[in-house]
Design a protein around this motif. Sequence first.
Motif, short mmCIF file in Angstrom:
data_model
loop_
_atom_site.label_atom_id
_atom_site.label_comp_id
_atom_site.label_asym_id
_atom_site.label_seq_id
_atom_site.Cartn_x
_atom_site.Cartn_y
_atom_site.Cartn_z
N THR A 58 1.03 -1.19 -0.21
CA THR A 58 0.14 0.05 0.12
C THR A 58 0.66 1.15 0.20
OG1 THR A 58 -1.80 -0.54 1.12
CG2 THR A 58 -2.01 1.20 1.31
N SER A 83 -3.90 7.40 -2.17
CA SER A 83 -3.53 5.67 -1.56
C SER A 83 -4.20 4.07 -2.69
CB SER A 83 -3.84 5.60 -0.14
OG SER A 83 -3.56 4.27 0.40
N TYR A 84 -2.67 3.49 -2.68
CA TYR A 84 -3.45 2.89 -3.27
C TYR A 84 -2.34 1.63 -3.29
CZ TYR A 84 0.70 5.05 -5.57
OH TYR A 84 2.18 5.28 -6.20
N THR A 85 -3.12 0.33 -3.27
CA THR A 85 -2.32 -1.32 -3.35
C THR A 85 -1.55 -1.42 -4.77
OG1 THR A 85 -3.16 -1.11 -1.73
CG2 THR A 85 -1.89 -3.10 -1.60
N GLY A 96 0.22 -0.46 -12.45
CA GLY A 96 -1.50 0.63 -11.96
C GLY A 96 -1.57 1.20 -12.73
N GLY A 98 -5.05 4.89 -12.38
CA GLY A 98 -6.17 5.41 -11.54
C GLY A 98 -6.68 7.18 -11.53
#
Length: 179
Positions: A58, A83-85, A96, A98
Amino acid sequence: MARFRKFLGVIIVASSSIVIPVIFPSPAAAQTSVEAVCLGAGEETYTPGLTNEKRAVTTVTAAETTCAPPGGSPAKVASFRFSYTFERSCTDTKFGGGNLPIDWGSGETSTVNFGAITVRAVGAAREVLLLGTMIDGMFQGAAVAIKLTLLAADFVACGTSDGVGSATGPAAIAVNRIL
């Protein structure tokens, strides 16, 4: 001048150790307008720590910048925290994608949609680059480049089981509208 219309134009925004390319179509394809250039500081934190082994991490990415719009308009503050995981490691170069919300400090906001996060090792530093488009709010429809140059003395900790817990460094946001 006509011979240059076939090439892709590039604007370089530089401040001390951070250089951010903002790419836009050549004048033959479209005219562009620089909407804002923002410079400041950024940070990423990693839970669990970022290591050389790929694992679910994360990441919280945040920055506080001051923007200088063209034409002498009043300066704005731009900040973001998201925040991203993702499955990632110290050696990843792309992962990733987003949406990233930006707060312009005046009650105005925007959301940047980006296709991927690109990371490049430069000595002991890591350059993190997000390229996207404002999908709502202030500067909707504009192209955006966000760059953090993370300067962590402990990137050597990538080889340990605990890994790198955080990194900080200069941040830049460039907003460019295609007219």
